[in-house]
Design an enzyme around this catalytic site. Structure first.
Site, PDB file in Angstrom:
ATOM      1  N   LYS A 183       0.833  -1.201   0.000  1.00 51.81           N
ATOM      2  CA  LYS A 183       0.000   0.000   0.000  1.00 51.81           C
ATOM      3  C   LYS A 183       0.873   1.259   0.000  1.00 51.81           C
ATOM      4  CE  LYS A 183      -3.564  -2.375   2.787  1.00 51.81           C
ATOM      5  NZ  LYS A 183      -4.551  -2.165   3.878  1.00 51.81           N
TER       6      LYS A 183
ATOM      7  N   TYR B 182     -12.332  -2.845  -2.665  1.00 51.08           N
ATOM      8  CA  TYR B 182     -12.830  -2.821  -1.285  1.00 51.08           C
ATOM      9  C   TYR B 182     -14.352  -2.864  -1.214  1.00 51.08           C
ATOM     10  CZ  TYR B 182      -8.189  -1.980   0.737  1.00 51.08           C
ATOM     11  OH  TYR B 182      -6.892  -2.106   1.146  1.00 51.08           O
TER      12      TYR B 182
ATOM     13  N   ARG C 158      -1.286 -14.728   4.036  1.00 52.66           N
ATOM     14  CA  ARG C 158      -1.994 -14.044   5.136  1.00 52.66           C
ATOM     15  C   ARG C 158      -1.223 -14.195   6.446  1.00 52.66           C
ATOM     16  NH1 ARG C 158      -6.407 -10.565   4.399  1.00 52.66           N
ATOM     17  NH2 ARG C 158      -7.396 -11.376   6.271  1.00 52.66           N
TER      18      ARG C 158
ATOM     19  N   ASN D  51      -1.457  -0.345   7.385  1.00 56.65           N
ATOM     20  CA  ASN D  51      -0.896  -1.660   7.726  1.00 56.65           C
ATOM     21  C   ASN D  51      -0.063  -2.273   6.606  1.00 56.65           C
ATOM     22  OD1 ASN D  51      -3.006  -2.400   6.111  1.00 56.65           O
ATOM     23  ND2 ASN D  51      -4.155  -3.492   7.687  1.00 56.65           N
TER      24      ASN D  51
ATOM     25  N   HIS E 243      -1.555  -5.581   1.617  1.00 55.71           N
ATOM     26  CA  HIS E 243      -2.809  -6.315   1.459  1.00 55.71           C
ATOM     27  C   HIS E 243      -2.519  -7.703   0.918  1.00 55.71           C
ATOM     28  CE1 HIS E 243      -6.763  -7.539  -0.062  1.00 55.71           C
ATOM     29  NE2 HIS E 243      -6.126  -7.886  -1.168  1.00 55.71           N
TER      30      HIS E 243
ATOM     31  N   GLU F  64      -9.539 -10.579  -7.327  1.00 57.99           N
ATOM     32  CA  GLU F  64      -8.606  -9.448  -7.255  1.00 57.99           C
ATOM     33  C   GLU F  64      -7.569  -9.488  -8.373  1.00 57.99           C
ATOM     34  OE1 GLU F  64      -9.163  -9.055  -2.404  1.00 57.99           O
ATOM     35  OE2 GLU F  64      -7.260  -9.794  -3.200  1.00 57.99           O
TER      36      GLU F  64
HETATM   37  P1  ATP Z   1      -6.428  -6.001   3.481  1.00 52.55           P
HETATM   38  O1  ATP Z   1      -7.732  -6.180   2.725  1.00 52.55           O
HETATM   39  O2  ATP Z   1      -5.863  -4.635   3.363  1.00 52.55           O
HETATM   40  O3  ATP Z   1      -5.443  -7.105   3.270  1.00 52.55           O
HETATM   41  P2  ATP Z   1      -7.514  -7.311   5.672  1.00 52.55           P
HETATM   42  O4  ATP Z   1      -8.096  -8.270   4.698  1.00 52.55           O
HETATM   43  O5  ATP Z   1      -6.569  -7.825   6.700  1.00 52.55           O
HETATM   44  O6  ATP Z   1      -6.778  -6.136   4.983  1.00 52.55           O
HETATM   45  P3  ATP Z   1     -10.114  -6.111   5.881  1.00 52.55           P
HETATM   46  O7  ATP Z   1     -11.011  -6.448   7.000  1.00 52.55           O
HETATM   47  O8  ATP Z   1     -10.422  -6.639   4.518  1.00 52.55           O
HETATM   48  O9  ATP Z   1      -8.664  -6.514   6.370  1.00 52.55           O
HETATM   49  O10 ATP Z   1      -9.992  -4.528   5.818  1.00 52.55           O
HETATM   50  C1  ATP Z   1      -9.387  -3.911   4.720  1.00 52.55           C
HETATM   51  C2  ATP Z   1      -8.548  -2.756   5.187  1.00 52.55           C
HETATM   52  O11 ATP Z   1      -9.429  -1.740   5.689  1.00 52.55           O
HETATM   53  C3  ATP Z   1      -7.591  -3.066   6.325  1.00 52.55           C
HETATM   54  O12 ATP Z   1      -6.334  -3.499   5.881  1.00 52.55           O
HETATM   55  C4  ATP Z   1      -7.502  -1.749   7.051  1.00 52.55           C
HETATM   56  O13 ATP Z   1      -6.454  -0.950   6.496  1.00 52.55           O
HETATM   57  C5  ATP Z   1      -8.841  -1.095   6.786  1.00 52.55           C
HETATM   58  N1  ATP Z   1      -9.758  -1.237   7.912  1.00 52.55           N
HETATM   59  C6  ATP Z   1     -10.408  -2.359   8.296  1.00 52.55           C
HETATM   60  N2  ATP Z   1     -11.184  -2.132   9.366  1.00 52.55           N
HETATM   61  C7  ATP Z   1     -11.003  -0.824   9.671  1.00 52.55           C
HETATM   62  C8  ATP Z   1     -11.530   0.045  10.673  1.00 52.55           C
HETATM   63  N3  ATP Z   1     -12.388  -0.395  11.590  1.00 52.55           N
HETATM   64  N4  ATP Z   1     -11.108   1.320  10.664  1.00 52.55           N
HETATM   65  C9  ATP Z   1     -10.258   1.782   9.744  1.00 52.55           C
HETATM   66  N5  ATP Z   1      -9.723   1.020   8.767  1.00 52.55           N
HETATM   67  C10 ATP Z   1     -10.092  -0.260   8.727  1.00 52.55           C
END
Ligand code: ATP
Length: 137
Positions: free
Chosen positions: A9, A49, A85, A112, A115, A126
Site C-alpha cells: 500500500k 474494497y 496471510r 498496515n 494487502h 482481485e
Molecule cells: P487487506 O484487505 O488490506 O489485506 P484485511 O483483509 O486484513 O486487509 P479487511 O477487513 O479486509 O482486512 O480490511 C481492509 C482494510 O481496511 C484493512 O487493511 C484496514 O487498512 C482497513 N480497515 C479495516 N477495518 C477498519 C476500521 N475499523 N477502521 C479503519 N480502517 C479499517
C-alpha cells in the site's frame, strides 16, 4: 498452482518496504508472476474494497489507497493465500505477531503496509481486477 494478490500500500511504498515484502515472499519459496507500480483509480479501489462499502471507514479506506503509488503483485505457490496471510499478520497491527510484516513494520490499522487476498475466491477476483492475463507470467 494457487495464486494470491499481494499489494504494498502507499505507506509501504513511501517507507521503502517494497524490497522487504518481496524478499520475504521470495525467501519463503513463492514465485512472482506479476508486478506493477500504479496509483489506483477510485473505480478500481471501490471494486477492490467493495465488501466494505457502506461502512464508516470506507471513504477513508478508498481515499488512502488512491493517495499514492502502490505495488500490485501476483504470487504463486503451494497454499500461497493462507501462507501469505500468515506472513502478513493480523489486520490490526496491534494484534499482529512479531515476525509478520505488519507485526514488524506497522502500528496503525489504516496504515498496515500490505494487502493479501483472504481466500482463493477473492484472490481470483482481485487478480482479474488488477491484472490482465497478458501481464502475468
Ligand atoms: P487487506 O484487505 O488490506 O489485506 P484485511 O483483509 O486484513 O486487509 P479487511 O477487513 O479486509 O482486512 O480490511 C481492509 C482494510 O481496511 C484493512 O487493511 C484496514 O487498512 C482497513 N480497515 C479495516 N477495518 C477498519 C476500521 N475499523 N477502521 C479503519 N480502517 C479499517
Amino acid at each position: 498452482q494457487e495464486r494470491s494478490f499481494i499489494m504494498v500500500k502507499p505507506e509501504g511504498v513511501q517507507r521503502a518496504l517494497v524490497g522487504e515484502v518481496i524478499k520475504r515472499f521470495e525467501q519463503r519459496g513463492f514465485k512472482l508472476v506479476g508486478l506493477k507500480v500504479l496509483v489506483p483509480s477510485k473505480d478500481i479501489a471501490n471494486v477492490h474494497y467493495g465488501e466494505h462499502e457502506g461502512k464508516p471507514f470506507f471513504p477513508k479506506l478508498v481515499g488512502h489507497i488512491t493517495s499514492g503509488a502502490v505495488v500490485a503483485m501476483v504470487w504463486e505457490g503451494k497454499d500461497i493465500v493462507k501462507t501469505g496471510r500468515a506472513m502478513i499478520g493480523a489486520t490490526n497491527p496491534l494484534a499482529s505477531a512479531p515476525g509478520t510484516i505488519r507485526g514488524d513494520f506497522a502500528i496503525d490499522l489504516g496504515r498496515n503496509i500490505v494487502h493479501g487476498s483472504d481466500s482463493v475466491d477473492s484472490a481470483q477476483r482481485e487478480i482479474a481486477l488488477w491484472f490482465s492475463p497478458d501481464e502475468l507470467a
